[in-house]
Design an enzyme around this catalytic site. Structure first.
Site, PDB file in Angstrom:
ATOM      1  CB  CYS A  73      -6.023  11.637   7.135  1.00  0.00           C
ATOM      2  SG  CYS A  73      -4.462  11.659   8.050  1.00  0.00           S
ATOM      3  CB  CYS A 217       0.392  16.571   5.783  1.00  0.00           C
ATOM      4  SG  CYS A 217      -1.256  16.690   5.056  1.00  0.00           S
TER       5      CYS A 217
END
Length: 274
Positions: A73, A217
């Site tokens: 992430c 993201c």
């Protein structure tokens, strides 16, 4: 259990210190914590653990809101670096961490910005993982909604990237789940919808695996730029505009690591009984 709430361009996280606290999390507990009405609420939960390798500083674990654990992430990595500094767990400017699929270097640039060495993009289909006989710059994927042309890459997690004419009209919430769960992605995938503004600028929306569309993201931005460079539509330094803000992505091409620079914001500290 003590925790911090943080965000990277609106992609929000519950961050937990597992170095000075004993932390045991089940999928059910994570789902309850992720509930925005009855829990803390977040896109992902980040867990800081002691290093598995004595040459590294920490181990970095990521859990989606549905309780599933993932290997990468990017926005979380920036918040991870800011968190361990704010909590006095390290005073280093360059922070070396391991993840489920590799190693990363997180560099504090100033009070807000963090630069992350995301490693080299992975193109080999079997390593993404993606079902294909060989690497191609473009793949055809068929769904019940439409057939799309896309690029596929792993940034430690699988990304499928398709170009759209207008980011505001992209069928993110209709096509996103169909591609996320497509049979050719055995571990599912994050789906990026990319509008190329020019060779140094894109607009992007991402339907994240296990989380749905998020404000930003980081690994998705990295994957989109890598795909765009491989397809010959982008240069080596690209601004990525996401709903929550902008990231700067740099990649010199195959054989080189990819770098992401962006904000990491601390919102508040809290305590919750499990």
């Amino acid at each position: 259990m003590q925790f911090s709430k943080m965000h990277g361009l609106g992609n929000d996280f519950m961050v937990i210190d597992g170095v000075t606290q004993n932390v045991y999390l089940t999928e059910d507990v994570i789902r309850k914590l992720a509930d925005r009405h009855r829990g803390v609420g977040f896109d992902q939960l980040l867990l800081v653990e002691p290093p598995y390798d004595p040459e590294l500083d920490f181990h970095y674990r990521i859990f989606n809101a549905d309780g599933s654990e993932v290997a990468q992430c990017g926005n979380g990595a920036r918040c991870f670096a800011r968190f361990v500094t704010l909590k006095g767990l390290t005073n280093k400017q360059d922070i070396h961490v391991s993840t489920a699929k590799g190693k990363m270097v997180l560099t504090l640039k100033d009070e807000e910005k963090v630069r992350v060495n995301m490693g080299e993009p992975i193109w080999e289909p079997a390593q993404v993982p993606f079902t294909a006989n060989k690497f191609e710059k473009n793949y055809i994927l068929r769904t019940d909604l439409q057939t799309v042309l896309c690029g596929v890459v792993s940034m430690g997690n699988p990304h499928c990237v398709l170009q759209v004419e207008d980011i505001n009209l992209a069928p993110v919430n209709e096509l996103g789940p169909l591609l996320e769960n497509h049979e050719r992605f055995p571990e599912r995938a994050n789906i990026g919808f990319m509008q190329v503004v020019n060779r140094n600028h894109i607009k992007l929306r991402v339907f994240e695996r296990g989380a749905g569309e998020t404000q930003a993201c980081g690994s998705g931005a990295c994957g989109a730029v890598a795909v765009g460079i491989m397809q010959g539509v982008l240069d080596n330094n690209v601004q990525v505009d996401l709903p929550g803000g902008s990231l700067q992505i740099e990649w010199e091409g195959v054989g080189h690591p990819l770098y992401m620079t962006g904000d990491a914001t601390h919102i508040y500290d809290g305590f919750i009984k499990l």
